[in-house]
Design a protein around this motif. Structure first.
Motif, mmCIF file in Angstrom:
data_model
loop_
_atom_site.group_PDB
_atom_site.id
_atom_site.type_symbol
_atom_site.label_atom_id
_atom_site.label_comp_id
_atom_site.label_asym_id
_atom_site.label_seq_id
_atom_site.Cartn_x
_atom_site.Cartn_y
_atom_site.Cartn_z
ATOM 1 N N HIS A 1 7.697 11.940 1.459
ATOM 2 C CA HIS A 1 8.478 10.711 1.365
ATOM 3 C C HIS A 1 9.712 10.909 0.490
ATOM 4 O O HIS A 1 10.805 10.456 0.829
ATOM 5 C CB HIS A 1 7.605 9.589 0.794
ATOM 6 C CG HIS A 1 6.457 9.207 1.665
ATOM 7 N ND1 HIS A 1 5.276 8.721 1.174
ATOM 8 C CD2 HIS A 1 6.299 9.269 3.012
ATOM 9 C CE1 HIS A 1 4.445 8.486 2.169
ATOM 10 N NE2 HIS A 1 5.045 8.812 3.283
ATOM 11 N N GLN A 2 9.531 11.593 -0.623
ATOM 12 C CA GLN A 2 10.662 11.829 -1.520
ATOM 13 C C GLN A 2 11.686 12.763 -0.900
ATOM 14 O O GLN A 2 12.896 12.502 -0.934
ATOM 15 C CB GLN A 2 10.165 12.431 -2.837
ATOM 16 C CG GLN A 2 9.233 11.514 -3.617
ATOM 17 C CD GLN A 2 8.730 12.189 -4.873
ATOM 18 O OE1 GLN A 2 9.490 12.457 -5.789
ATOM 19 N NE2 GLN A 2 7.435 12.474 -4.928
ATOM 20 N N LEU A 3 11.210 13.860 -0.331
ATOM 21 C CA LEU A 3 12.124 14.854 0.221
ATOM 22 C C LEU A 3 12.793 14.354 1.490
ATOM 23 O O LEU A 3 13.941 14.707 1.771
ATOM 24 C CB LEU A 3 11.375 16.155 0.499
ATOM 25 C CG LEU A 3 10.812 16.867 -0.737
ATOM 26 C CD1 LEU A 3 10.080 18.139 -0.332
ATOM 27 C CD2 LEU A 3 11.909 17.181 -1.734
ATOM 28 N N GLU A 4 12.098 13.519 2.255
ATOM 29 C CA GLU A 4 12.711 13.011 3.479
ATOM 30 C C GLU A 4 13.898 12.115 3.171
ATOM 31 O O GLU A 4 14.940 12.204 3.820
ATOM 32 C CB GLU A 4 11.681 12.235 4.304
ATOM 33 C CG GLU A 4 12.239 11.739 5.642
ATOM 34 C CD GLU A 4 11.187 11.122 6.536
ATOM 35 O OE1 GLU A 4 11.529 10.781 7.685
ATOM 36 O OE2 GLU A 4 10.020 10.969 6.103
ATOM 37 N N LEU A 5 13.780 11.259 2.171
ATOM 38 C CA LEU A 5 14.913 10.409 1.808
ATOM 39 C C LEU A 5 16.070 11.253 1.286
ATOM 40 O O LEU A 5 17.229 11.014 1.640
ATOM 41 C CB LEU A 5 14.490 9.385 0.759
ATOM 42 C CG LEU A 5 15.589 8.407 0.316
ATOM 43 C CD1 LEU A 5 16.178 7.654 1.510
ATOM 44 C CD2 LEU A 5 15.053 7.435 -0.723
ATOM 45 N N LEU A 6 15.765 12.256 0.486
ATOM 46 C CA LEU A 6 16.810 13.151 -0.014
ATOM 47 C C LEU A 6 17.497 13.861 1.142
ATOM 48 O O LEU A 6 18.725 14.010 1.180
ATOM 49 C CB LEU A 6 16.191 14.156 -0.988
ATOM 50 C CG LEU A 6 17.129 14.960 -1.885
ATOM 51 C CD1 LEU A 6 17.982 14.047 -2.754
ATOM 52 C CD2 LEU A 6 16.331 15.904 -2.764
ATOM 53 N N LEU A 7 16.704 14.310 2.120
ATOM 54 C CA LEU A 7 17.266 14.999 3.282
ATOM 55 C C LEU A 7 18.143 14.063 4.113
ATOM 56 O O LEU A 7 19.246 14.440 4.535
ATOM 57 C CB LEU A 7 16.139 15.568 4.149
ATOM 58 C CG LEU A 7 16.588 16.343 5.395
ATOM 59 C CD1 LEU A 7 15.664 17.531 5.645
ATOM 60 C CD2 LEU A 7 16.608 15.458 6.641
ATOM 61 N N LEU A 8 17.674 12.841 4.354
ATOM 62 C CA LEU A 8 18.446 11.906 5.168
ATOM 63 C C LEU A 8 19.778 11.568 4.516
ATOM 64 O O LEU A 8 20.804 11.444 5.190
ATOM 65 C CB LEU A 8 17.636 10.630 5.411
ATOM 66 C CG LEU A 8 16.396 10.785 6.303
ATOM 67 C CD1 LEU A 8 15.609 9.491 6.357
ATOM 68 C CD2 LEU A 8 16.798 11.230 7.706
ATOM 69 N N ARG A 9 19.761 11.453 3.183
ATOM 70 C CA ARG A 9 21.012 11.188 2.494
ATOM 71 C C ARG A 9 21.943 12.394 2.599
ATOM 72 O O ARG A 9 23.165 12.253 2.750
ATOM 73 C CB ARG A 9 20.739 10.835 1.042
ATOM 74 C CG ARG A 9 19.895 9.578 0.891
ATOM 75 C CD ARG A 9 19.595 9.270 -0.543
ATOM 76 N NE ARG A 9 20.674 8.466 -1.105
ATOM 77 C CZ ARG A 9 20.485 7.575 -2.064
ATOM 78 N NH1 ARG A 9 19.289 7.382 -2.567
ATOM 79 N NH2 ARG A 9 21.498 6.884 -2.516
ATOM 80 N N GLY A 10 21.375 13.586 2.508
ATOM 81 C CA GLY A 10 22.190 14.780 2.681
ATOM 82 C C GLY A 10 22.782 14.856 4.079
ATOM 83 O O GLY A 10 23.966 15.172 4.250
ATOM 84 N N GLN A 11 21.975 14.555 5.083
ATOM 85 C CA GLN A 11 22.468 14.572 6.466
ATOM 86 C C GLN A 11 23.556 13.523 6.667
ATOM 87 O O GLN A 11 24.545 13.759 7.372
ATOM 88 C CB GLN A 11 21.305 14.310 7.433
ATOM 89 C CG GLN A 11 20.323 15.458 7.576
ATOM 90 C CD GLN A 11 20.835 16.543 8.509
ATOM 91 O OE1 GLN A 11 21.985 16.990 8.394
ATOM 92 N NE2 GLN A 11 19.986 16.989 9.418
ATOM 93 N N MET A 12 23.366 12.363 6.070
ATOM 94 C CA MET A 12 24.365 11.294 6.188
ATOM 95 C C MET A 12 25.708 11.744 5.612
ATOM 96 O O MET A 12 26.761 11.589 6.246
ATOM 97 C CB MET A 12 23.868 10.044 5.461
ATOM 98 C CG MET A 12 24.838 8.878 5.495
ATOM 99 S SD MET A 12 24.240 7.444 4.547
ATOM 100 C CE MET A 12 24.486 8.027 2.844
ATOM 101 N N VAL A 13 25.669 12.325 4.413
ATOM 102 C CA VAL A 13 26.901 12.762 3.758
ATOM 103 C C VAL A 13 27.534 13.933 4.511
ATOM 104 O O VAL A 13 28.761 13.982 4.690
ATOM 105 C CB VAL A 13 26.616 13.142 2.289
ATOM 106 C CG1 VAL A 13 27.819 13.822 1.656
ATOM 107 C CG2 VAL A 13 26.239 11.896 1.487
ATOM 108 N N ALA A 14 26.712 14.880 4.968
ATOM 109 C CA ALA A 14 27.242 16.027 5.706
ATOM 110 C C ALA A 14 27.894 15.590 7.014
ATOM 111 O O ALA A 14 28.966 16.072 7.391
ATOM 112 C CB ALA A 14 26.123 17.037 5.979
ATOM 113 N N SER A 15 27.253 14.658 7.728
ATOM 114 C CA SER A 15 27.816 14.165 8.994
ATOM 115 C C SER A 15 29.116 13.413 8.746
ATOM 116 O O SER A 15 30.104 13.587 9.468
ATOM 117 C CB SER A 15 26.797 13.254 9.694
ATOM 118 O OG SER A 15 25.622 13.955 10.045
ATOM 119 N N ALA A 16 29.128 12.579 7.714
ATOM 120 C CA ALA A 16 30.348 11.835 7.402
ATOM 121 C C ALA A 16 31.482 12.770 6.992
ATOM 122 O O ALA A 16 32.635 12.564 7.370
ATOM 123 C CB ALA A 16 30.075 10.830 6.285
#
Length: 240
Positions: A154-169
């Motif tokens: 749960h912790q790592l998934e949120l961190l990953l999703l935020r990373g993906q969001m920033v990388a995509s943007a």
């Protein structure tokens, strides 16, 4: 010695060696300054730092049993090291350390360890501004989320999703970034407004946005929400 034991010993050796400066190269100490070949992953030129840094706001919470119920103790070692290095902004040291773990993983290696290492290397590269390298690792880590144990996932998934969001943007793939925003907000509904501001800053839509500090409930080990921090130039953002 079994393959798993050998893999565990190797991970420990890597972490100890890098902590002693063996893998950091000249000037590549814990403060992330100086970097062997210029790139955070040792491949190619280091780019300008990211407009937004995706960072954990606190040390890793292994859950109510302190990680005693994790199937592979090495996983906890790797994730704690990852969180500590990210919070210290030691990106140049973290990326090669995770690379060694990934490349040394044999057939008996725990898949969760490799997934965590790829996530950590992806975030290190993202925060150093290497978007393409970051995206490759984050994509691979996302595909392996099922290998992670419950509470840490749960912790790592949120961190990953935020990373993906920033990388995509950062690559102006705003449709993808918006989809990651929706997924992250579903995991952490209380941080939805914060996530929207981070996405705007990452895409350059609102470069002067001032994000006030917010407080969210501490991770209990059973919640699907994890706290991370994101830094915008001249703006300090902390959740939790």
């Amino acid at each position: 010695m079994t393959a798993k034991d050998a893999g565990r010993a190797l991970v420990m050796a890597v972490l100890l060696a890098v902590a002693a400066g063996a893998c950091g190269g000249p000037g590549g100490g814990a403060d992330g300054g100086g970097g062997g070949q210029g790139g955070s992953n040792g491949q190619g030129q280091k780019q300008q730092g990211a407009a937004i840094e995706v960072l954990p706001a606190s040390s890793f919470d292994p859950g109510p049993n302190g990680g005693a119920d994790l199937p592979e103790p090495t996983f906890l070692i790797v994730v704690r090291e990852c969180y500590a290095a990210l919070r210290a902004r030691s990106f140049d040291a973290l990326a090669p350390k995770m690379t060694t773990i990934i490349e040394s993983a044999g057939a008996g290696a725990d898949s969760g360890v490799v997934v965590a290492a790829r996530l950590c290397r992806g975030l290190a590269n993202l925060n150093d501004g290497a978007l393409a390298e970051a995206a490759r690792d984050l994509d691979t880590a996302e595909g392996g989320l099922g290998a992670l144990p419950g509470d840490p996932k749960h912790q790592l998934e949120l961190l990953l999703l935020r990373g993906q969001m920033v990388a995509s943007a950062g690559r102006q793939r705003l449709g993808e970034a918006s989809a990651y925003l929706d997924r992250a907000a579903a995991l952490a509904p209380g941080q939805a407004a914060q996530l929207e501001q981070e996405l705007a800053a990452a895409s350059g839509a609102s470069p002067t946005t001032t994000v006030p500090p917010t407080t969210s409930p501490a991770t209990t080990g059973t919640s699907a929400t994890s706290t991370t921090a994101t830094t915008v130039p001249a703006t300090s953002v902390t959740n939790g």
